[in-house]
Design a protein around this motif. Structure first.
Motif, PDB file in Angstrom:
ATOM      1  N   ALA A 204       0.729  -1.037  -0.065  1.00 57.57           N
ATOM      2  CA  ALA A 204       0.039  -0.232  -0.216  1.00 57.57           C
ATOM      3  C   ALA A 204       1.038   1.140   0.016  1.00 57.57           C
ATOM      4  N   TRP A 205       1.713   1.346   0.879  1.00 55.35           N
ATOM      5  CA  TRP A 205       3.078   1.658   0.996  1.00 55.35           C
ATOM      6  C   TRP A 205       2.908   2.507  -0.223  1.00 55.35           C
ATOM      7  N   THR A 206       3.967   1.408  -0.973  1.00 57.89           N
ATOM      8  CA  THR A 206       4.350   1.586  -2.372  1.00 57.89           C
ATOM      9  C   THR A 206       3.329   2.408  -3.397  1.00 57.89           C
ATOM     10  N   LEU A 247      -4.797   2.273   4.362  1.00 60.56           N
ATOM     11  CA  LEU A 247      -4.744   0.712   3.864  1.00 60.56           C
ATOM     12  C   LEU A 247      -3.305   0.322   4.919  1.00 60.56           C
ATOM     13  N   THR A 248      -2.210   1.157   4.687  1.00 58.81           N
ATOM     14  CA  THR A 248      -0.618   1.511   4.845  1.00 58.81           C
ATOM     15  C   THR A 248      -0.425   1.236   6.643  1.00 58.81           C
ATOM     16  N   VAL A 249      -1.518   2.296   7.524  1.00 59.36           N
ATOM     17  CA  VAL A 249      -0.924   2.510   8.380  1.00 59.36           C
ATOM     18  C   VAL A 249      -2.164   1.709   8.829  1.00 59.36           C
ATOM     19  N   VAL A 250      -2.960   1.329   8.982  1.00 56.09           N
ATOM     20  CA  VAL A 250      -3.706  -0.229   9.372  1.00 56.09           C
ATOM     21  C   VAL A 250      -3.543  -1.057   9.306  1.00 56.09           C
ATOM     22  N   LEU A 251      -2.798  -1.942   7.983  1.00 53.61           N
ATOM     23  CA  LEU A 251      -1.744  -3.526   8.113  1.00 53.61           C
ATOM     24  C   LEU A 251      -0.995  -2.684   8.747  1.00 53.61           C
ATOM     25  N   LEU A 271       4.939   1.142  21.206  1.00 53.51           N
ATOM     26  CA  LEU A 271       6.201   1.574  20.958  1.00 53.51           C
ATOM     27  C   LEU A 271       6.058   1.370  19.499  1.00 53.51           C
ATOM     28  N   ALA A 272       6.157   0.523  18.923  1.00 50.90           N
ATOM     29  CA  ALA A 272       5.505   0.097  17.644  1.00 50.90           C
ATOM     30  C   ALA A 272       4.812   0.521  16.734  1.00 50.90           C
ATOM     31  N   LEU A 273       3.650   0.937  17.913  1.00 49.78           N
ATOM     32  CA  LEU A 273       2.510   1.536  17.094  1.00 49.78           C
ATOM     33  C   LEU A 273       2.545   2.470  16.669  1.00 49.78           C
ATOM     34  N   GLY A 274       3.410   3.519  17.677  1.00 46.74           N
ATOM     35  CA  GLY A 274       4.178   5.132  17.230  1.00 46.74           C
ATOM     36  C   GLY A 274       4.555   4.744  15.919  1.00 46.74           C
ATOM     37  N   GLY A 275       5.174   3.613  15.740  1.00 48.49           N
ATOM     38  CA  GLY A 275       6.364   3.940  14.332  1.00 48.49           C
ATOM     39  C   GLY A 275       5.055   4.220  13.172  1.00 48.49           C
ATOM     40  N   ALA A 276       3.819   3.328  12.577  1.00 50.92           N
ATOM     41  CA  ALA A 276       2.492   3.005  12.389  1.00 50.92           C
ATOM     42  C   ALA A 276       2.390   4.287  12.090  1.00 50.92           C
ATOM     43  N   TRP A 277       1.933   5.533  13.390  1.00 50.85           N
ATOM     44  CA  TRP A 277       1.279   5.981  13.269  1.00 50.85           C
ATOM     45  C   TRP A 277       2.298   7.619  12.936  1.00 50.85           C
ATOM     46  N   PHE A 278       2.828   7.825  13.233  1.00 48.29           N
ATOM     47  CA  PHE A 278       3.636   8.383  12.491  1.00 48.29           C
ATOM     48  C   PHE A 278       4.059   8.602  11.079  1.00 48.29           C
ATOM     49  N   LEU A 279       4.624   7.293  10.929  1.00 51.73           N
ATOM     50  CA  LEU A 279       4.549   7.332   9.122  1.00 51.73           C
ATOM     51  C   LEU A 279       3.538   7.462   8.706  1.00 51.73           C
ATOM     52  N   GLY A 280       2.047   7.237   8.745  1.00 54.09           N
ATOM     53  CA  GLY A 280       0.630   7.818   8.415  1.00 54.09           C
ATOM     54  C   GLY A 280       1.202   9.194   8.219  1.00 54.09           C
TER      55      GLY A 280
END
Length: 322
Positions: A204-206, A247-251, A271-280
């Motif tokens: 999804a990121w791609t 989709l990127t963040v949720v997956l 901590l891990a979920l913070g990575g997905a959140w800030f990527l979003g």
């Protein structure tokens, strides 16, 4: 006042190369056309291939609570393999697309259409890169090796996708995020559901970043009949990009939950979920400043995805260290 003369561009420089890159200024003259074939003067692609590898490895390490010397080798081997396989893949892409590249303003300066490298020379260079990469792959466990061999299929198919589908970015996503599966498996010894969710997140990121990239060439692509999501979405990419962001963040969050929830350690999971959140949030910023009619903005945002992809790496590394 007399203006100082501008420094001339290095001979053979590709039009969209990073200005002042080491290939055009430091590499031996004989090697430059081949390094340009490998996109060594445009390192963003190597980062985009490498980062899912590091996601998969670090998530696996966080889930097992261990990161040893072998994992450090997986991390280094992934970096070398990403450079080599991205180079081999780009060389294959330029061999198959040489007629298309000659018809597009941004790509006609590439080594094959500009006459710097012959097709035969490019094929030999591609084989050499793939062979060295194979040597690295063979240092991993059996399951990871099998996944590595399977990755050749999407790499071979991708250059032809834009000839028969409006969604070639899907095929790029399949190829570019394979490392999430491979690196997870190299650490754990088997493929798992968290790795699959992480892989789908990377796809999804791609779709997000390569759609932005494709807006640079929409006019030329229309003239020569090349398909892309940018041409498909036209003047209204934002609803699609928003969907890819979600989709990127949720997956990715799902991958982290599947891998880390069994640890019963709230801090590691947060901590891990913070990575997905800030990527979003990084992807949201890209959407906010996007101008599909300005190729320089599109290129800048595309390249900014190195930093976007490093965000989960940093948060997963922190999760391992706590």
């Amino acid at each position: 006042m007399t203006q100082s003369p501008q420094t001339p561009e290095p001979k053979g420089q590709v039009s969209d190369a990073v200005k002042g890159n080491w290939v055009d200024h430091l590499a031996p003259q004989w090697s430059r056309p081949y390094l340009r074939l490998s996109r060594a003067d445009r390192p963003i692609g190597t980062w985009l291939l490498l980062l899912p590898c590091w996601w998969g490895l670090l998530l696996a390490s966080a889930s097992t609570g261990r990161f040893g010397f072998y994992d450090a080798w997986i991390m280094l081997g992934s970096a070398m393999g990403a450079w080599l396989m991205r180079g081999a893949g780009c060389t294959w892409n330029d061999i198959t697309d040489r007629d298309f590249d000659a018809a597009v303003e941004r790509t006609r300066s590439r080594p094959i259409p500009s006459g710097q490298v012959t097709v035969r020379g490019a094929a030999i260079w591609m084989g050499l890169q793939a062979l060295i990469s194979l040597g690295i792959l063979l240092t991993f466990n059996k399951a990871a090796i099998l996944l590595g061999f399977a990755s050749a299929i999407p790499v071979l198919v991708y250059p032809f996708a834009k000839r028969f589908t409006w969604w070639p970015q899907v095929f790029l996503g399949i190829a570019f995020n394979w490392g999430a599966l491979l690196a997870w498996t190299a650490h754990t010894g088997s493929l798992g559901a968290p790795a699959v969710a992480l892989y789908l997140s990377g796809m999804a990121w791609t779709l997000f970043y390569d759609t932005i990239y494709a807006y640079q060439d929409t006019e030329d692509d229309a003239l020569i009949g090349v398909k892309s999501t940018a041409r498909l979405f036209g003047a209204r990419p934002l609803p699609w990009l928003r969907a890819f962001l979600i989709l990127t963040v949720v997956l990715m969050a799902l991958a982290f939950i599947l891998a880390l929830l069994p640890l019963n350690d709230l801090l590691i999971l947060v901590l891990a979920l913070g990575g997905a959140w800030f990527l979003g949030w990084h992807l949201a910023w890209q959407m906010r400043v996007l101008d599909i009619d300005d190729w320089k903005v599109c290129m800048h945002l595309f390249r900014s995805n190195r930093n976007a992809g490093l965000i989960p790496v940093l948060f997963l590394a922190a999760a391992i260290l706590v």
